[in-house]
Motif scaffolding. Structure first.
Motif, short mmCIF file in Angstrom:
data_model
loop_
_atom_site.label_atom_id
_atom_site.label_comp_id
_atom_site.label_asym_id
_atom_site.label_seq_id
_atom_site.Cartn_x
_atom_site.Cartn_y
_atom_site.Cartn_z
N ASP A 57 7.41 -80.28 -23.28
CA ASP A 57 6.00 -80.42 -23.63
C ASP A 57 5.18 -81.03 -22.51
N SER A 58 5.73 -82.00 -21.81
CA SER A 58 4.97 -82.66 -20.76
C SER A 58 4.64 -81.72 -19.59
N SER A 59 5.43 -80.66 -19.43
CA SER A 59 5.17 -79.72 -18.34
C SER A 59 4.21 -78.60 -18.74
N ARG A 60 4.04 -78.37 -20.02
CA ARG A 60 3.24 -77.22 -20.48
C ARG A 60 1.82 -77.23 -19.95
N ARG A 61 1.14 -78.36 -20.04
CA ARG A 61 -0.27 -78.41 -19.60
C ARG A 61 -0.40 -78.15 -18.11
N LEU A 93 1.76 -76.15 -16.35
CA LEU A 93 2.23 -74.80 -16.03
C LEU A 93 1.41 -73.69 -16.67
N ILE A 94 0.61 -74.03 -17.68
CA ILE A 94 -0.18 -73.02 -18.37
C ILE A 94 -1.66 -73.28 -18.09
N PRO A 95 -2.22 -72.53 -17.14
CA PRO A 95 -3.66 -72.69 -16.88
C PRO A 95 -4.46 -72.44 -18.17
N LEU A 96 -5.51 -73.19 -18.35
CA LEU A 96 -6.36 -73.07 -19.54
C LEU A 96 -5.52 -73.21 -20.81
N PHE A 97 -4.63 -74.18 -20.81
CA PHE A 97 -3.68 -74.44 -21.89
C PHE A 97 -4.34 -74.39 -23.27
N ASP A 98 -5.38 -75.19 -23.48
CA ASP A 98 -6.03 -75.25 -24.79
C ASP A 98 -6.61 -73.90 -25.19
N ASP A 99 -7.26 -73.23 -24.25
CA ASP A 99 -7.83 -71.91 -24.53
C ASP A 99 -6.73 -70.91 -24.90
N TYR A 123 -2.48 -61.95 -9.85
CA TYR A 123 -2.22 -62.86 -10.98
C TYR A 123 -1.25 -63.97 -10.58
N ARG A 124 -0.15 -63.58 -9.95
CA ARG A 124 0.87 -64.56 -9.59
C ARG A 124 0.33 -65.57 -8.57
N ASN A 125 -0.37 -65.10 -7.57
CA ASN A 125 -0.93 -66.02 -6.57
C ASN A 125 -1.94 -66.97 -7.18
N ARG A 126 -2.78 -66.45 -8.07
CA ARG A 126 -3.76 -67.31 -8.75
C ARG A 126 -3.04 -68.36 -9.61
N TRP A 127 -2.00 -67.95 -10.32
CA TRP A 127 -1.23 -68.88 -11.14
C TRP A 127 -0.60 -69.97 -10.27
N ILE A 128 0.00 -69.59 -9.16
CA ILE A 128 0.61 -70.57 -8.25
C ILE A 128 -0.44 -71.57 -7.76
N GLU A 129 -1.61 -71.09 -7.40
CA GLU A 129 -2.69 -71.99 -6.98
C GLU A 129 -3.06 -72.96 -8.10
N GLN A 130 -3.16 -72.46 -9.32
CA GLN A 130 -3.55 -73.30 -10.45
C GLN A 130 -2.50 -74.35 -10.77
N VAL A 131 -1.24 -73.98 -10.78
CA VAL A 131 -0.22 -74.97 -11.12
C VAL A 131 -0.06 -75.99 -10.00
N LYS A 132 -0.23 -75.57 -8.76
CA LYS A 132 -0.19 -76.53 -7.64
C LYS A 132 -1.35 -77.52 -7.76
N SER A 133 -2.52 -77.05 -8.17
CA SER A 133 -3.65 -77.96 -8.34
C SER A 133 -3.43 -78.93 -9.50
N GLY A 169 -0.57 -80.40 -9.88
CA GLY A 169 0.45 -81.34 -9.42
C GLY A 169 1.87 -80.83 -9.43
N ILE A 170 2.06 -79.55 -9.73
CA ILE A 170 3.40 -78.97 -9.70
C ILE A 170 3.76 -78.67 -8.24
N THR A 171 4.95 -79.08 -7.84
CA THR A 171 5.41 -78.80 -6.48
C THR A 171 6.55 -77.80 -6.52
N GLU A 172 6.78 -77.15 -5.40
CA GLU A 172 7.89 -76.18 -5.33
C GLU A 172 9.21 -76.91 -5.32
N VAL A 173 10.17 -76.35 -6.05
CA VAL A 173 11.52 -76.88 -6.07
C VAL A 173 12.40 -75.92 -5.29
N VAL A 174 13.12 -76.44 -4.30
CA VAL A 174 13.97 -75.58 -3.48
C VAL A 174 15.41 -75.75 -3.88
#
Length: 178
Positions: A15-19, A21-27, A161-171, A173-178
């Motif tokens: 649950d703590s990651s949902r907001r 990872l999901i842009p416009l979560f509430d919408d 879509y994918r690039n926009r999503w990556i930009e949104q989740v990075k904004s 605070g999500i970082t890439e995991v290698v």
């Protein structure tokens, strides 16, 4: 590692990651909830497929206090989180650990079948078979709402879509995991 073991492993953090990872979560969730055509006073039977931690079921319970909700998920620990989370509601909840894509019947029919961010894990043939099953689960006049991600119409649109999503989740605070 199976999908079940992955979701069991991260159930307490889900649950703590949902907001993030999901842009416009509430919408995203409120759009799905707003499409439910029943009045708030109706005693509806609801089936939540891939219920996870009960996020969507909680939103339904909040809007429909007399709804009876069956939550189905393959990951036992996700449903354990859902059970804890949903204790604050007066609704009747039932929890079933099962692979919903292979269940032939849940022993009753439903006014509403919901699923959020789960069915995309299935292959195309599994999805087609599931959609046929869902039709059979519905009472006359029942409705199915699937809030999920889908592929773009072309590789180019999907890349946008994918690039926009990556930009949104990075904004968020999500970082890439290698």
């Amino acid at each position: 590692m199976s999908i079940q073991s992955v979701f069991d492993k991260y159930a307490s953090l889900y649950d703590s990651s949902r907001r993030k990872l999901i842009p416009l979560f509430d919408d995203f969730y409120q759009t799905a909830i707003s499409e439910i055509p029943f009045s708030k006073q109706e005693k509806i039977d609801v089936l939540d497929l891939g219920a996870g931690t009960g996020l969507m079921s909680g939103l339904v319970a909040e809007k429909y206090p007399d709804a009876k909700i069956l939550l189905v998920d393959i990951a036992e620990k996700m449903l354990a989180e859902a059970e804890k989370k949903l204790k604050c509601f007066d609704n009747s909840f039932t929890f079933e650990v099962a692979d919903y894509s292979t269940v032939e019947s849940f022993g009753k029919s439903f006014d509403l079948v919901i699923s959020s961010l789960s069915i995309h894990h299935l292959g195309n043939t599994e999805k087609q078979n599931l959609f046929k099953s869902i039709y059979g689960y519905l009472k006359p006049g029942g409705i199915f709402i699937n809030a999920d991600q889908v592929l773009g119409d072309s590789k180019e649109i999907e890349d946008v879509y994918r690039n926009r999503w990556i930009e949104q989740v990075k904004s968020n605070g999500i970082t890439e995991v290698v």
